[in-house]
Write a protein that holds these residues in place. Structure first.
Motif, PDB file in Angstrom:
ATOM      1  N   PHE A 118      40.552  40.959  23.318  1.00  0.00           N
ATOM      2  CA  PHE A 118      41.270  41.293  21.907  1.00  0.00           C
ATOM      3  C   PHE A 118      41.992  40.153  21.641  1.00  0.00           C
ATOM      4  O   PHE A 118      42.614  38.957  22.176  1.00  0.00           O
ATOM      5  CB  PHE A 118      42.460  42.142  22.333  1.00  0.00           C
ATOM      6  N   LEU A 119      41.412  39.646  20.137  1.00  0.00           N
ATOM      7  CA  LEU A 119      41.687  38.299  19.749  1.00  0.00           C
ATOM      8  C   LEU A 119      42.327  38.379  18.197  1.00  0.00           C
ATOM      9  O   LEU A 119      42.086  39.179  17.536  1.00  0.00           O
ATOM     10  CB  LEU A 119      40.179  37.703  19.379  1.00  0.00           C
ATOM     11  N   SER A 120      43.102  37.490  18.016  1.00  0.00           N
ATOM     12  CA  SER A 120      43.944  37.276  16.834  1.00  0.00           C
ATOM     13  C   SER A 120      44.332  35.876  16.773  1.00  0.00           C
ATOM     14  O   SER A 120      44.107  35.036  17.708  1.00  0.00           O
ATOM     15  CB  SER A 120      45.198  38.058  16.956  1.00  0.00           C
ATOM     16  N   LYS A 121      44.513  35.462  15.637  1.00  0.00           N
ATOM     17  CA  LYS A 121      44.816  34.125  15.419  1.00  0.00           C
ATOM     18  C   LYS A 121      46.173  33.687  16.238  1.00  0.00           C
ATOM     19  O   LYS A 121      46.151  32.255  16.699  1.00  0.00           O
ATOM     20  CB  LYS A 121      45.142  33.889  13.731  1.00  0.00           C
ATOM     21  N   GLU A 122      47.237  34.280  16.401  1.00  0.00           N
ATOM     22  CA  GLU A 122      48.292  33.941  17.279  1.00  0.00           C
ATOM     23  C   GLU A 122      47.922  33.914  18.634  1.00  0.00           C
ATOM     24  O   GLU A 122      48.744  32.905  19.224  1.00  0.00           O
ATOM     25  CB  GLU A 122      49.113  35.283  17.156  1.00  0.00           C
ATOM     26  N   ARG A 123      46.819  34.290  19.152  1.00  0.00           N
ATOM     27  CA  ARG A 123      46.498  34.004  20.599  1.00  0.00           C
ATOM     28  C   ARG A 123      46.105  32.432  20.857  1.00  0.00           C
ATOM     29  O   ARG A 123      46.075  31.948  21.982  1.00  0.00           O
ATOM     30  CB  ARG A 123      45.116  34.751  20.984  1.00  0.00           C
ATOM     31  N   PHE A 124      45.775  31.763  19.624  1.00  0.00           N
ATOM     32  CA  PHE A 124      45.664  30.426  19.870  1.00  0.00           C
ATOM     33  C   PHE A 124      46.685  29.514  19.721  1.00  0.00           C
ATOM     34  O   PHE A 124      46.502  28.374  20.242  1.00  0.00           O
ATOM     35  CB  PHE A 124      44.518  29.898  18.574  1.00  0.00           C
ATOM     36  N   GLU A 125      47.601  29.913  19.673  1.00  0.00           N
ATOM     37  CA  GLU A 125      49.008  29.090  19.568  1.00  0.00           C
ATOM     38  C   GLU A 125      49.444  28.902  21.118  1.00  0.00           C
ATOM     39  O   GLU A 125      49.792  27.666  21.224  1.00  0.00           O
ATOM     40  CB  GLU A 125      50.223  30.052  19.335  1.00  0.00           C
ATOM     41  N   GLN A 126      49.041  29.459  21.898  1.00  0.00           N
ATOM     42  CA  GLN A 126      49.228  29.054  23.695  1.00  0.00           C
ATOM     43  C   GLN A 126      48.492  27.772  23.706  1.00  0.00           C
ATOM     44  O   GLN A 126      49.027  26.662  24.335  1.00  0.00           O
ATOM     45  CB  GLN A 126      48.645  30.328  24.617  1.00  0.00           C
ATOM     46  N   GLY A 127      47.206  27.764  23.339  1.00  0.00           N
ATOM     47  CA  GLY A 127      46.348  26.517  23.647  1.00  0.00           C
ATOM     48  C   GLY A 127      46.681  25.405  22.847  1.00  0.00           C
ATOM     49  O   GLY A 127      46.763  24.284  23.456  1.00  0.00           O
ATOM     50  N   ARG A 128      47.144  25.526  21.529  1.00  0.00           N
ATOM     51  CA  ARG A 128      47.790  24.552  20.958  1.00  0.00           C
ATOM     52  C   ARG A 128      48.899  23.674  21.461  1.00  0.00           C
ATOM     53  O   ARG A 128      49.162  22.613  21.456  1.00  0.00           O
ATOM     54  CB  ARG A 128      47.936  25.003  19.384  1.00  0.00           C
ATOM     55  N   ASN A 129      50.152  24.748  21.827  1.00  0.00           N
ATOM     56  CA  ASN A 129      51.074  24.357  22.683  1.00  0.00           C
ATOM     57  C   ASN A 129      50.927  23.515  23.754  1.00  0.00           C
ATOM     58  O   ASN A 129      51.572  22.661  24.268  1.00  0.00           O
ATOM     59  CB  ASN A 129      51.989  25.581  22.877  1.00  0.00           C
ATOM     60  N   PHE A 130      50.042  23.930  24.645  1.00  0.00           N
ATOM     61  CA  PHE A 130      49.345  23.540  26.091  1.00  0.00           C
ATOM     62  C   PHE A 130      48.899  22.185  25.669  1.00  0.00           C
ATOM     63  O   PHE A 130      49.361  21.028  26.327  1.00  0.00           O
ATOM     64  CB  PHE A 130      48.528  24.508  26.890  1.00  0.00           C
ATOM     65  N   ALA A 131      48.080  21.813  24.485  1.00  0.00           N
ATOM     66  CA  ALA A 131      47.633  20.652  24.377  1.00  0.00           C
ATOM     67  C   ALA A 131      48.714  19.642  23.755  1.00  0.00           C
ATOM     68  O   ALA A 131      48.680  18.482  24.202  1.00  0.00           O
ATOM     69  CB  ALA A 131      46.484  20.589  23.325  1.00  0.00           C
ATOM     70  N   ASN A 132      49.643  20.187  23.096  1.00  0.00           N
ATOM     71  CA  ASN A 132      50.691  19.270  22.735  1.00  0.00           C
ATOM     72  C   ASN A 132      51.737  18.777  24.054  1.00  0.00           C
ATOM     73  O   ASN A 132      52.315  17.783  24.276  1.00  0.00           O
ATOM     74  CB  ASN A 132      51.643  20.220  21.970  1.00  0.00           C
ATOM     75  N   LYS A 149      35.599  32.960  37.831  1.00  0.00           N
ATOM     76  CA  LYS A 149      36.918  33.812  37.250  1.00  0.00           C
ATOM     77  C   LYS A 149      37.510  32.533  36.630  1.00  0.00           C
ATOM     78  O   LYS A 149      38.638  31.992  36.899  1.00  0.00           O
ATOM     79  CB  LYS A 149      37.766  34.304  38.454  1.00  0.00           C
ATOM     80  N   PHE A 150      36.989  31.962  35.405  1.00  0.00           N
ATOM     81  CA  PHE A 150      37.482  30.791  34.457  1.00  0.00           C
ATOM     82  C   PHE A 150      38.689  31.032  33.862  1.00  0.00           C
ATOM     83  O   PHE A 150      39.424  30.096  33.938  1.00  0.00           O
ATOM     84  CB  PHE A 150      36.611  30.576  33.288  1.00  0.00           C
ATOM     85  N   ASN A 151      39.114  32.182  33.792  1.00  0.00           N
ATOM     86  CA  ASN A 151      40.369  32.342  33.146  1.00  0.00           C
ATOM     87  C   ASN A 151      41.541  32.173  34.010  1.00  0.00           C
ATOM     88  O   ASN A 151      42.432  31.736  33.686  1.00  0.00           O
ATOM     89  CB  ASN A 151      40.630  33.779  32.535  1.00  0.00           C
ATOM     90  N   GLU A 152      41.378  32.667  35.269  1.00  0.00           N
ATOM     91  CA  GLU A 152      42.148  32.343  36.672  1.00  0.00           C
ATOM     92  C   GLU A 152      42.420  30.966  36.702  1.00  0.00           C
ATOM     93  O   GLU A 152      43.492  30.463  37.127  1.00  0.00           O
ATOM     94  CB  GLU A 152      41.800  33.201  37.636  1.00  0.00           C
ATOM     95  N   ALA A 153      41.264  30.350  36.687  1.00  0.00           N
ATOM     96  CA  ALA A 153      41.416  28.706  36.980  1.00  0.00           C
ATOM     97  C   ALA A 153      41.973  28.084  35.970  1.00  0.00           C
ATOM     98  O   ALA A 153      42.973  27.169  36.184  1.00  0.00           O
ATOM     99  CB  ALA A 153      39.882  28.169  37.116  1.00  0.00           C
ATOM    100  N   ALA A 154      42.018  28.509  34.587  1.00  0.00           N
ATOM    101  CA  ALA A 154      42.712  27.958  33.450  1.00  0.00           C
ATOM    102  C   ALA A 154      43.953  27.956  33.729  1.00  0.00           C
ATOM    103  O   ALA A 154      44.846  27.407  33.435  1.00  0.00           O
ATOM    104  CB  ALA A 154      41.853  28.372  32.257  1.00  0.00           C
ATOM    105  N   ASN A 155      44.407  29.458  33.887  1.00  0.00           N
ATOM    106  CA  ASN A 155      45.813  29.835  33.791  1.00  0.00           C
ATOM    107  C   ASN A 155      46.698  29.115  35.183  1.00  0.00           C
ATOM    108  O   ASN A 155      47.878  28.921  35.045  1.00  0.00           O
ATOM    109  CB  ASN A 155      45.998  31.304  33.796  1.00  0.00           C
ATOM    110  N   LEU A 156      46.066  28.764  36.148  1.00  0.00           N
ATOM    111  CA  LEU A 156      46.526  28.393  37.182  1.00  0.00           C
ATOM    112  C   LEU A 156      46.853  26.874  36.862  1.00  0.00           C
ATOM    113  O   LEU A 156      47.922  26.180  37.210  1.00  0.00           O
ATOM    114  CB  LEU A 156      45.474  28.118  38.433  1.00  0.00           C
ATOM    115  N   LEU A 157      46.157  26.118  36.333  1.00  0.00           N
ATOM    116  CA  LEU A 157      46.409  24.748  35.764  1.00  0.00           C
ATOM    117  C   LEU A 157      47.202  24.669  34.845  1.00  0.00           C
ATOM    118  O   LEU A 157      48.237  23.762  34.781  1.00  0.00           O
ATOM    119  CB  LEU A 157      44.977  23.914  35.348  1.00  0.00           C
ATOM    120  N   TYR A 158      47.336  25.686  33.981  1.00  0.00           N
ATOM    121  CA  TYR A 158      48.440  25.903  32.804  1.00  0.00           C
ATOM    122  C   TYR A 158      49.623  25.850  33.470  1.00  0.00           C
ATOM    123  O   TYR A 158      50.799  25.227  33.091  1.00  0.00           O
ATOM    124  CB  TYR A 158      48.184  26.963  31.970  1.00  0.00           C
TER     125      TYR A 158
END
Length: 249
Positions: free
Chosen positions: A56-70, A127-136
């Motif tokens: 389920f995708l919306s523009k707001e979902r990309f804020e997490q990635g931007r904040n993490f990169a910062n 389970k790529f999402n689990e791996a990504a969220n663990l590192l996050y």
């Protein structure tokens, strides 16, 4: 021609409708890259795409990635600004054998290798999402929110310098498949002369540095700190006001 094929779920908009050009509810990835960044697009998509579930995708979902990169950028800059010359060349295995590390440094090393072990397990099972969220969670909450804040008053100590740097550079290598551009840029600054991060090996597990007892002890410390912070907020005690507290075990 492929040995393994990964099929993700259907991509839907925030209302649950399937994304399609005819419905006019698609999100243009080029617009997202322009607004949030390429790494933000990549990481956000990976982190929310679970096996067997629609996305389920919306523009707001990309804020997490931007904040993490910062967060990665700012934390790395802080570490490099406070790093003493020559620390990068220290061999972690030899250093740990010679030095009697305090509980904070033993904890963060244990947490890193525990996290990496679970990341490897999730990657092996796609389970790529689990791996990504663990590192996050590890980088943001344990490494930045707890570890860096704890060592700040004594950040120039050799043990803090070595462990802080080694955990950063190993985490950058682990994050590279998920956030390739910012990690490559930071790697060139963190490890000049070490070649591209993409050509460097994946961090290997050091089982002898995983200590569940140390993790449990530090967990108690964090629980106490969290309770005290919550009590201060409930009682509206100002951050600069000192209070006396007793902890009964």
């Amino acid at each position: 021609p492929f040995k393994d094929v990964y099929i993700h779920g259907t991509v839907r908009d925030i209302d649950g409708k399937k994304m399609s050009k005819s419905l006019g509810n698609i999100i243009d990835p080029l617009e997202i890259i322009q607004e949030y960044g390429t790494d933000a697009l990549r990481f956000s998509l990976i982190s929310i795409t679970a096996q067997g579930q629609d996305v389920f995708l919306s523009k707001e979902r990309f804020e997490q990635g931007r904040n993490f990169a910062n967060k990665i950028w700012n934390a790395s800059r802080f570490i490099m600004l406070n790093l003493e010359p020559g620390v990068a060349r220290t061999d972690l295995c030899q250093f740990v054998k010679k030095e009697d590390l305090d509980i904070t440094n033993r904890w963060i090393l244990s947490r890193f290798y525990t996290t990496l072990k679970n990341v490897n397990k999730y990657l092996d099972s796609y389970k790529f999402n689990e791996a990504a969220n663990l590192l996050y969670s590890f980088f943001w909450h344990e490494f930045c929110d707890w570890y860096l804040e704890i060592i700040k008053p004594q950040i120039q100590l050799k043990s803090n310098q070595v462990v802080m740097f080694k955990v950063l550079e190993k985490t950058l290598r682990a994050l590279h498949p998920f956030i390739p551009f910012i990690t490559e840029e930071l790697w060139s600054r963190v490890n000049p002369g070490a070649g591209l991060i993409v050509t460097n090996p994946w961090p290997h597990i050091q089982e002898d540095l995983i200590d569940k007892k140390v993790e449990a002890k530090m967990g108690i410390v964090f629980d106490v700190v969290t309770v005290l912070r919550n009590m201060r907020a409930e009682l509206e005690i100002q951050p600069h006001d000192e209070v006396y507290a007793e902890v009964y075990c």
